[in-house]
Design a protein around this motif. Sequence first.
Motif, short mmCIF file in Angstrom:
data_model
loop_
_atom_site.label_atom_id
_atom_site.label_comp_id
_atom_site.label_asym_id
_atom_site.label_seq_id
_atom_site.Cartn_x
_atom_site.Cartn_y
_atom_site.Cartn_z
N LEU A 129 0.81 -1.22 0.00
CA LEU A 129 0.00 0.00 0.00
C LEU A 129 0.84 1.26 0.00
CD1 LEU A 129 -2.60 -1.11 2.70
CD2 LEU A 129 -2.89 -1.14 0.21
N LEU A 130 2.03 1.17 0.60
CA LEU A 130 2.91 2.35 0.70
C LEU A 130 4.31 2.00 0.24
CD1 LEU A 130 1.92 3.62 4.29
CD2 LEU A 130 1.17 4.59 2.11
N ASN A 131 4.93 2.93 -0.47
CA ASN A 131 6.35 2.82 -0.80
C ASN A 131 7.11 3.60 0.25
OD1 ASN A 131 6.13 1.32 -3.26
ND2 ASN A 131 5.39 3.19 -4.26
N ARG A 132 8.04 2.95 0.94
CA ARG A 132 8.77 3.58 2.02
C ARG A 132 10.25 3.70 1.65
NH1 ARG A 132 5.52 -0.52 3.36
NH2 ARG A 132 4.13 -0.51 5.17
N THR A 133 10.81 4.88 1.84
CA THR A 133 12.26 5.07 1.75
C THR A 133 12.68 5.82 3.00
OG1 THR A 133 12.24 7.25 0.67
CG2 THR A 133 12.01 5.32 -0.76
N THR A 134 13.97 6.02 3.15
CA THR A 134 14.45 6.77 4.32
C THR A 134 14.03 8.24 4.25
OG1 THR A 134 16.55 7.19 3.18
CG2 THR A 134 16.44 5.27 4.67
N ARG A 135 13.63 8.70 3.07
CA ARG A 135 13.29 10.11 2.90
C ARG A 135 11.81 10.38 2.71
NH1 ARG A 135 17.60 13.61 0.82
NH2 ARG A 135 19.58 12.53 1.11
N SER A 136 11.04 9.38 2.27
CA SER A 136 9.65 9.68 1.95
C SER A 136 8.75 8.46 2.09
CB SER A 136 9.55 10.22 0.51
OG SER A 136 9.91 9.21 -0.43
N VAL A 137 7.46 8.73 2.15
CA VAL A 137 6.42 7.71 2.13
C VAL A 137 5.43 8.11 1.05
CG1 VAL A 137 4.53 6.63 3.39
CG2 VAL A 137 6.67 7.15 4.58
N THR A 138 5.21 7.24 0.07
CA THR A 138 4.27 7.54 -1.01
C THR A 138 3.30 6.39 -1.18
OG1 THR A 138 5.78 6.63 -2.66
CG2 THR A 138 5.93 8.99 -2.23
N LEU A 139 2.15 6.71 -1.74
CA LEU A 139 1.12 5.70 -1.96
C LEU A 139 1.37 4.93 -3.25
CD1 LEU A 139 -1.96 7.89 -1.05
CD2 LEU A 139 -1.41 5.74 0.07
N THR A 140 1.15 3.62 -3.19
CA THR A 140 1.12 2.83 -4.42
C THR A 140 -0.24 3.04 -5.07
OG1 THR A 140 0.20 0.90 -3.31
CG2 THR A 140 2.62 1.10 -3.34
N GLU A 141 -0.43 2.49 -6.26
CA GLU A 141 -1.74 2.60 -6.90
C GLU A 141 -2.81 1.93 -6.05
OE1 GLU A 141 -4.06 1.44 -11.07
OE2 GLU A 141 -1.93 0.97 -10.83
N ALA A 142 -2.49 0.78 -5.48
CA ALA A 142 -3.45 0.09 -4.62
C ALA A 142 -3.75 0.92 -3.38
CB ALA A 142 -2.91 -1.29 -4.21
N GLY A 143 -2.70 1.54 -2.82
CA GLY A 143 -2.89 2.38 -1.64
C GLY A 143 -3.75 3.58 -1.93
N THR A 144 -3.57 4.18 -3.10
CA THR A 144 -4.38 5.34 -3.49
C THR A 144 -5.86 4.96 -3.60
OG1 THR A 144 -2.53 6.32 -4.70
CG2 THR A 144 -4.74 7.09 -5.26
N ARG A 145 -6.12 3.82 -4.24
CA ARG A 145 -7.52 3.38 -4.39
C ARG A 145 -8.15 3.07 -3.03
NH1 ARG A 145 -7.79 -0.58 -9.72
NH2 ARG A 145 -6.97 0.95 -11.23
N LEU A 146 -7.37 2.41 -2.16
CA LEU A 146 -7.91 2.07 -0.85
C LEU A 146 -8.18 3.35 -0.05
CD1 LEU A 146 -8.66 -0.05 1.27
CD2 LEU A 146 -6.26 -0.05 2.00
#
Length: 302
Positions: free
Chosen positions: A50-67
Motif C-alpha cells: 500500500l505504501l512505498n517507504r524510503t528513508t526520505r519519503s512515504v508515497t502511496l502505491t496505486e493500490a494504496g491510493t484506491r484504498l
Amino acid sequence: MDDLPLADLDAFTAVAAARSFRAAAKKRGVSASALSEALRRLEAKLQVRLLNRTTRSVTLTEAGTRLLDRLTPALGEIAGALDQVNEMRDSPAGTLKLNVPTIVAREILPPIIGRFLREHPAISLEVTAEDGFVDVLAAGFDAGVRYEERVERDMIAIPIGPSRQRYVTAAAPDYLERRGVPGHPRDLLEHACIRHRFASGFSLPWEFGEGEAALTIAPPAVVTANTIDLELGAAIDGLGVIRTFEEFIAPAVAAGRLVLILEAWTTSFSGPLLYYASRKHMPAALRAFVDFLKREQRRDHR
C-alpha cells in the motif's frame, strides 16, 4: 476480510494523509513503530503493498491510493455514527484536536479551555501550536484557529477570544537612550530590529498604520527568530526594536522593561477565528466547544 482490524485501516489512513510515519505518530500520540507494525499487518493480510517507504519519503502505491479514496469517507461515516451515539450521553466525551497559532496558544486559549474543560470533564484536549498555514482536516485536526485572511473560504468560522487585536512597537529604555526614539516607521531603517521568521523560512515585512496611511518596510534585523521568547528576551536586553502582538509585550511594558514607541502607527485588526469543516456529523467534542464559544460570545455582548 473479516479479520481486518479497523485500527490498522485507520493507521493506514493516518500515515497516508501525513506521508510520514513520524508525523502521523506524533498527531495520533502513538509510536512510529506501532504504526509501521499496523501497516505491516494490513499489507500482509491484503497481500499487496500500500505504501512505498524510503528513508526520505512515504508515497502511496496505486493500490494504496484506491484504498485511501474508498476508506476516507467510510471511516468518516463511522466516526460520525460514533459521535451521534456520543451525543446521547449526559455529557459529551472524546478528544478535541486543535491547531492554533502561537499567540492563541499562549495568550488567548488558556482561560477559554479552563472554563470549557471544567464544564465538560469527559472531554480531553490536544493542542498543536504552529504559525504556518495547515490543512487541519488532512493533518488530523478537528478544527483550527487562524486570522481572517488565513481561513479557507469553504470553512465555517466563529470568533474565539478578543474581537480586535493590535500590533505594537517597543524597545528597551537603554536602547532608546543609546540610539534615540524613532519618530516615524521609516526611521527604523536606521535602527537594529528584532524580526520573526516562520517555520517556512518566510519573514514578514513590518506593516504600519491602516487604510491610505498604511506603509510597509523591511527593517534590518540584528536578531531573527521563530520563537517569541527569544525575540522578547533580545528586546528586553536592549538589542533592538521589536514589533509584535500587544499581548506578548504587555507584561514587559507594565514592568518598565520595554517602552512603547510609534504609538500613532499601531495597527489594529480583527481577532482570531475557530474554523472547521461544514460536515453532516460534527464530532461531539467539537460541537460542545463550538456551542460553548457561542454562549461565551452572547454573554460577553450582554
